[in-house]
Design a protein around this motif. Structure first.
Motif, PDB file in Angstrom:
ATOM      1  N   ILE A  78       5.115  -8.555  -3.478  1.00  0.00           N
ATOM      2  CA  ILE A  78       3.742  -8.451  -3.242  1.00  0.00           C
ATOM      3  C   ILE A  78       3.521  -7.784  -1.758  1.00  0.00           C
ATOM      4  N   GLY A  98      -2.660 -12.738  -5.579  1.00  0.00           N
ATOM      5  CA  GLY A  98      -2.657 -11.425  -5.182  1.00  0.00           C
ATOM      6  C   GLY A  98      -2.585 -11.274  -3.721  1.00  0.00           C
ATOM      7  N   PRO A  99      -2.761  -9.761  -3.221  1.00  0.00           N
ATOM      8  CA  PRO A  99      -2.721  -9.473  -1.788  1.00  0.00           C
ATOM      9  C   PRO A  99      -3.344 -10.364  -0.868  1.00  0.00           C
ATOM     10  N   GLY A 100      -4.575 -10.815  -1.283  1.00  0.00           N
ATOM     11  CA  GLY A 100      -5.608 -11.474  -0.393  1.00  0.00           C
ATOM     12  C   GLY A 100      -5.028 -12.525  -0.307  1.00  0.00           C
ATOM     13  N   SER A 101      -4.861 -13.396  -1.057  1.00  0.00           N
ATOM     14  CA  SER A 101      -4.367 -14.780  -0.971  1.00  0.00           C
ATOM     15  C   SER A 101      -2.905 -14.941  -0.490  1.00  0.00           C
ATOM     16  N   GLN A 156      -1.794 -12.977   1.929  1.00  0.00           N
ATOM     17  CA  GLN A 156      -1.690 -12.912   3.178  1.00  0.00           C
ATOM     18  C   GLN A 156      -2.004 -14.095   3.920  1.00  0.00           C
ATOM     19  N   ILE A 211      -3.544  -8.721  12.499  1.00  0.00           N
ATOM     20  CA  ILE A 211      -2.589  -9.590  11.846  1.00  0.00           C
ATOM     21  C   ILE A 211      -1.441  -9.774  12.400  1.00  0.00           C
ATOM     22  N   PRO A 231       4.493  -5.595   0.408  1.00  0.00           N
ATOM     23  CA  PRO A 231       4.124  -3.851   0.688  1.00  0.00           C
ATOM     24  C   PRO A 231       2.360  -3.947   0.371  1.00  0.00           C
ATOM     25  N   LYS A 232       1.968  -4.897  -0.441  1.00  0.00           N
ATOM     26  CA  LYS A 232       0.396  -4.566  -0.780  1.00  0.00           C
ATOM     27  C   LYS A 232      -0.266  -5.222   0.281  1.00  0.00           C
ATOM     28  N   VAL A 233       0.209  -5.864   1.295  1.00  0.00           N
ATOM     29  CA  VAL A 233      -0.618  -6.369   2.296  1.00  0.00           C
ATOM     30  C   VAL A 233      -0.104  -5.231   3.633  1.00  0.00           C
ATOM     31  N   THR A 234      -1.414  -4.749   4.133  1.00  0.00           N
ATOM     32  CA  THR A 234      -1.145  -3.682   5.150  1.00  0.00           C
ATOM     33  C   THR A 234      -0.576  -4.247   6.556  1.00  0.00           C
ATOM     34  N   ALA A 235       0.615  -3.749   7.205  1.00  0.00           N
ATOM     35  CA  ALA A 235       0.821  -4.046   8.390  1.00  0.00           C
ATOM     36  C   ALA A 235       1.597  -5.288   8.426  1.00  0.00           C
TER      37      ALA A 235
END
Lengths: 258, 258, 258
Positions: free
Chosen positions: B184, B232-235, B237, B28, B186-190
């Motif tokens: 949101i 959500g965190p997937g979309s 990113q 990422i 902080p809900k996606v890593t790195a």
């Protein structure tokens, strides 16, 4: 403890999960744990484990990509987890493909994981039986590995979870199944490894058998939701993370069958 | 140098950024740097750093996943960067969770990074204070770490950036804030680790204080845009990478407050 | 063997591909191989290669992130592949940036890969010429490296593939081009590395020259499809995986020109 209560507890307490996992899985596993509501920490230095494992809610170990210093670190962390009563989950990825990997899996299994999670081929091989697995994908059906899972659970005092189209969980005495999900899940790499990481988060919140079931239920529910919107494995992965995040505790009820 | 001019320069010059970062962040972080307009290079072999660091526009070091050879490589690269006047950025991820990690962070800090970037818990701990951080997520507010950041900046001659809901940057004399983004993130890593890599790219294009601000502004603007479309965190990113790519220099104006 | 027949064979046989690749690429490379229809296995322990490489359909080696034990493992695996007639693909990422990396690439090249895949700067440097590459991105045109590719193919008995806006493949006697794709592909990290992994899967299904072409065609077709829906590099990556999965064998016809 019900799956609903476990998910509520997970989101209220955001347990810190010490993950030693493979290079392929690290990013997606961290994203899965975060999306579900807990706090992942990928830490593998042997110099850190004595300090770090005891302050975590759980430890998860996945042997997908191995090397000598990592195996040492895995063994040391698992030992620390046992001594400090930190629940820990073992994912013996494709442990039958080499003697080296088999040895690593055996050393870890001997430390009696709280939960052992694998696909059917991995569970069969762990029980000393010959399956049809060739790589990380299972070549055997969940049903074919249930007896092996039960005897492993009895021998090691571990909860054993076999994942597949319908998951199976046993603690050697009781068992249950979890249905749902989507056919496309095996086309996204490291979702199984990510599930192991999340299982640690649930195991930090309640009894191991219930925690394993709740994790599997969370995956099956989110997988089914994601499949409704996905047009292939790329969009599935995105929708799956969104769905893990959006899944409510009550949605976990329908997919577990005792 | 204004954030607008820095982003223009970054896209015109596509600086090569030497990144030594953790396994979770590698993919990422590279995607963030590419999407923003620069050129990332993940290189960690100690045998390469003397050849490679000097030909890069910047070096960034993130201690998220450590081991002995990597710490050696980080220290050697930071030393080379200082000798060759290559700006370098330090991200001391969760350096308070073990003595081992604390030592690594101290060794690197002693080499006086051009920019130190961390969350509030990390900055507090770097200044010798006790925060509420437990893993990679901050347990403290940005405001609570501002005095620590200022004294670190004065002691080490580094620009210090604290990231959080409203970011804070100081060089020990002047300071500024950057607002925007999304809950949101902080809900996606790195994403924080990825920001460190991008900060290197900006630092290759202009003065450190301005570069830190421009990086934070780029993230806040792209984060706010992504949040408009994310479910959500997937979309999030996915939209975030698209937004980093689409953000225009002029959009960076509104979010920085001196 | 036609690209159509190769893709059919790949999906029918789901070849197991032993990938030793860099940390940045591991996840996306595994996802690319899975989405296309084969089975990736990221394995790097030197203790495993003698057991594992021979049971795989192909081996792929990418030197993006190096260290001493990994170089040993790469060399041992390539040797095993040659002895056991397992086709193998070499991707000498940015091998010109340090003496250390150059040595690693030379050692591997001396083991005569079945296919050598690189961008123009990498192929030029492998033939001892000086290009304009600085990091992992090419600084040279595909056309400028064609003569170098042909002479490498003749010297080493390898198929050589140069990737770029229009790809070029040669076995030293015959050559072909593959056109299509999208300008945005270089803005997504590790797609080239992922292509190397997929090239292994195709090489497990048919002759090396045809396999290289089919892989490039699959990427160009999927890239062009993804570009129709993408709004930036984030969404491109998602759509690209979906498109690799959805691409039919017949779609591969139009993009290859002998």
């Amino acid at each position: 403890m019900s799956a609903q209560d476990l998910l509520k507890s997970l989101r209220d307490n955001t347990p810190l999960v010490h993950c030693i996992t493979n290079y392929v899985a690290m990013n997606i596993a961290a994203n899965v744990v975060l999306a579900a509501g807990a706090s992942p920490a990928m830490v593998h230095a042997p110099e850190e484990t004595a300090d770090f494992t005891p302050i975590c809610g759980a430890l998860t170990i996945n042997i997908g990509t191995l090397s000598t210093p990592w195996v040492e670190s895995m063994v040391a962390s698992a030992r620390t987890a046992r001594e400090k009563n930190v629940p820990w989950v073992l994912d013996p990825v494709a442990h039958f493909i080499s003697d080296y990997r088999k040895d690593a899996a055996q050393k870890l299994m001997a430390l009696r994981p709280t939960i052992l999670r694998g696909n059917a081929s991995e569970i069969l091989a762990m029980a000393g039986e010959t399956g049809a697995g060739k790589g990380a994908d299972s070549g055997d059906s969940v049903g074919a590995a249930q007896a092996a899972a039960t005897s492993l659970a009895q021998e090691y005092g571990s909860v054993v979870a076999i994942t597949g189209p319908v998951d199976f969980v046993t603690d050697g005495a009781q068992s249950a199944n979890v249905a749902g999900g989507s056919d496309i899940m095996p086309k996204v790499t490291a979702l199984g490894c990510s599930q192991t990481a999340l299982m640690g988060a649930y195991a930090a919140c309640g009894p191991a058998f219930d925690a394993a079931l709740a994790t599997l239920a969370h995956f099956k529910v989110a997988g089914a939701k994601a499949a409704q919107h996905a047009r292939g494995p790329g969009s599935f992965q995105m929708h799956f993370l969104d769905a893990l995040y959006a899944t409510t505790p009550d949605e976990l009820t329908g997919v577990i069958r005792a």
